[in-house]
Design an enzyme around this catalytic site. Structure first.
Site, PDB file in Angstrom:
ATOM      1  N   SER A 211       0.852  -1.184   0.000  1.00  0.00           N
ATOM      2  CA  SER A 211       0.000   0.000   0.000  1.00  0.00           C
ATOM      3  C   SER A 211       0.891   1.238   0.000  1.00  0.00           C
ATOM      4  CB  SER A 211      -0.933  -0.045   1.215  1.00  0.00           C
ATOM      5  OG  SER A 211      -1.892   0.975   1.154  1.00  0.00           O
ATOM      6  N   ASP A 447      -8.244  -6.002  -4.742  1.00  0.00           N
ATOM      7  CA  ASP A 447      -7.846  -4.824  -3.971  1.00  0.00           C
ATOM      8  C   ASP A 447      -8.816  -3.697  -4.310  1.00  0.00           C
ATOM      9  OD1 ASP A 447      -6.596  -2.416  -3.086  1.00  0.00           O
ATOM     10  OD2 ASP A 447      -4.655  -3.414  -3.126  1.00  0.00           O
ATOM     11  N   HIS A 486      -6.906  -5.993  -0.114  1.00  0.00           N
ATOM     12  CA  HIS A 486      -5.808  -5.026  -0.002  1.00  0.00           C
ATOM     13  C   HIS A 486      -4.688  -5.581   0.882  1.00  0.00           C
ATOM     14  CE1 HIS A 486      -3.793  -1.248  -0.229  1.00  0.00           C
ATOM     15  NE2 HIS A 486      -3.899  -1.015   1.071  1.00  0.00           N
TER      16      HIS A 486
END
Length: 559
Positions: A211, A447, A486
């Site tokens: 991320s 995601d 994610h």
């Protein structure tokens, strides 16, 4: 004394000062393999001495020694104990910002008594503002045993501010620190402390994050290409302040428009789709493309086969029921998965892949949330709007209403910060490639904030600029994880050791032909299932026989 693993980096004795040569021991049971000369007769004293011996300017340090056998990774109640290690907590360039708040670039560096010669920088995420526990692994490598426990020196940083709010965006220097400066200063300080403690620089340096941490890894590959031998960028937020945040606003508006209203007429975002609705969509996606990998097993490995899915097949012919979607729901899904556009039809970010992971809790937590009231708790609102109004807009605009986002004019307000924060523009990585660096992209197909299509698009541009996919795979490879949300979660084999994968590539020259992945026993969809993750554009294809739960029944294939 037990020997270190056989793949421990070779000790360069000539680089050691005479005072450190005496502790150099030979393993009694490892066939004469050298044990690294990193031990001290009094490691606690060596730890304490770092505060005064460090050659760092504008930096305050504190140290704490953790004796061997007294703490487990993350403070867990069970499992292997950590070796003895020194925890160094530092603050670089302490100052008072223009907003009157105290700032500094904070970092935590753990230095094991018995160092294996490797340095690992673990990336952050979100708005940062915290020091990640350096006894744990990277957020994109949950299958890696504690790197500190293995003998890595490990560092994390708060990125130049304290607290997970993006309110630091009011201070111009804090913005620069969060974009790149904090990571530069932390890496340099860490390597200096390593040299002070062990008498030499790291043999190998690695970065791993997901991320925001993936963005940080890409930032290093571009701004500071000589810092790391290997970088793992999970779900890299390469266009977070110019694309993904725009998509988050777009998606929120689409879903909010069709959400039911409360008694006062306010919409309840989480109820735009029930969990039953999302499961219906996930099942339809699998029905459309699961078999394209050779077997129907609930995992659509051939990700390209899902691109043609159309949610219109689920539209109710009459009234809304649990077995179909309303026309408004179908329209919202089409808009969201196609991606945001301005009034002229220009795409502002890539769309989302169709993948069965959209029915998992991790997808809902970002897009819809779980609030039963008109006060939404979706992370699009609680995290992305916070970053947008405080940091991504120049100047900040704290009164901004995300439901009024103007897709023609508001993206221009994000361009200035994108120029120093985003990492999608450099699609050559010439300096990093030239220095021999290796790069791994890992991205979940479900995601909901950073689209796997965006990573795929970047990799294709990178390949076009470096002689094609085959040539590019000599230094950069992409691994897509079907079903994964994610960074982790979802109906996926989301547990893997990407750090060891990178170590093998950098130190042994063994490029990853696949990455062994599994679903944990707690996975409610496929407990204990194993799969090979395959380098893009390949996917895991069923051989035609064998258990569908076993990775040995699959082979990486391009067709």
């Amino acid at each position: 004394m037990p020997s270190l693993p056989l793949d421990t980096p070779t000790v360069h004795r000539a680089a050691l000062p005479a005072a450190m040569l005496l502790p150099l021991l030979l393993s009694a049971c490892g066939g004469g393999n050298a044990v690294l000369a990193t031990e001290s007769a009094n490691p606690a004293a060596a730890c304490a001495a770092l505060s005064t011996n460090a050659q760092l300017s504008s930096t305050t340090l504190s140290t704490s020694y953790v004796p061997p056998g007294t703490r487990r990774p993350g403070g867990a109640a069970t499992g292997d104990f950590l070796p003895g290690h020194c925890v160094v907590t530092g603050a670089i360039n302490p100052r008072v910002g223009v907003d009157g708040k105290n700032y500094a670039i904070g970092f935590q560096l753990s230095l094991p008594d018995r160092w294996n010669g490797r340095f690992l920088f673990i990336g952050g995420g979100g708005n940062d503002g915290i020091l990640r526990d350096t006894s744990l692994s990277s957020s994109i490598s949950g299958g890696t045993p504690s790197p500190l426990g293995q003998g890595f020196a490990v560092v994390s940083t708060d990125a130049g501010h304290t607290g997970t709010s993006a309110s630091f965006g009011a201070d111009p220097q804090a913005r620069i620190d969060h974009a790149y400066n904090a990571y530069d200063k932390t890496a340099v300080a860490s390597k200096s402390l390593i040299s002070t403690r062990y008498g030499r620089k790291p043999d190998y340096s690695y970065f791993s994050g997901c991320s925001g941490g993936g963005r940080q890894g890409m930032m290093f590959s571009q701004r500071f290409p000589d810092y790391f031998d290997g970088i793992t960028a999970g779900a890299p937020a390469m266009r977070v302040s110019s694309g993904a945040t725009v998509a988050a606003m777009w998606n929120t508006i689409q879903f909010n428009t069709i959400a039911p209203q409360d008694a006062t007429g306010n919409r309840i975002l989480s109820k735009a789709f029930s969990s039953t609705d999302l499961k219906l969509v996930a099942n339809a996606v699998n029905a459309s493309c699961d078999a394209a990998d050779g077997v129907v097993d609930g995992l659509a490995q051939n990700v390209n086969a899902c691109k043609a899915f159309d949610p219109s097949v689920l539209q109710c012919s009459g009234g809304k029921t649990d077995s179909c979607l309303s026309s408004a729901q179908v329209g919202a899904l089409k808009s969201v998965f196609a991606g945001p556009r301005n009034s002229a039809g220009k795409a502002l970010y890539t769309g989302q892949p169709w993948d069965a992971g959209l029915a998992a809790p991790g997808w809902r937590s970002w897009t819809l949330g779980n609030s039963t009231t008109a006060t939404p708790d979706a992370r699009y609102i609680t995290l992305m709007v916070d970053a947008l109004v405080n940091e991504f807009f120049t100047p900040p605009d704290l009164s901004f209403n995300p439901l009024a986002f103007n897709f023609d004019t508001d993206p221009a307000r994000m361009a200035a910060y994108s120029a120093i924060y985003d990492t999608y523009a450099d699609d050559k990585l010439a300096a990093y490639k030239q220095r021999g660096g290796k790069l791994l992209f890992i991205h979940g197909m479900s995601d909901p904030i950073f689209s796997a299509f965006d990573t795929g698009d970047y990799y294709e541009r990178l390949s076009a600029n470096n002689g094609g996919v085959a040539a590019t795979q000599n230094f950069a490879r992409t691994f897509l994880v079907p079903g994964m949300n994610h960074c982790s979660g979802g109906p996926a084999t989301d547990n893997f050791d990407s750090i060891q994968t990178m170590v093998d590539w950098v130190e042994k020259g063994v490029a990853p032909q696949s990455i062994a992945a599994k679903a944990l026993p707690t996975n409610t969809d496929f407990p204990n299932r194993t799969r090979p993750l395959c380098p893009y554009p390949q996917f895991a294809k069923y051989k035609g026989s064998g258990s569908v739960e076993d990775a040995s029944s699959f082979v990486c294939s391009a067709s």
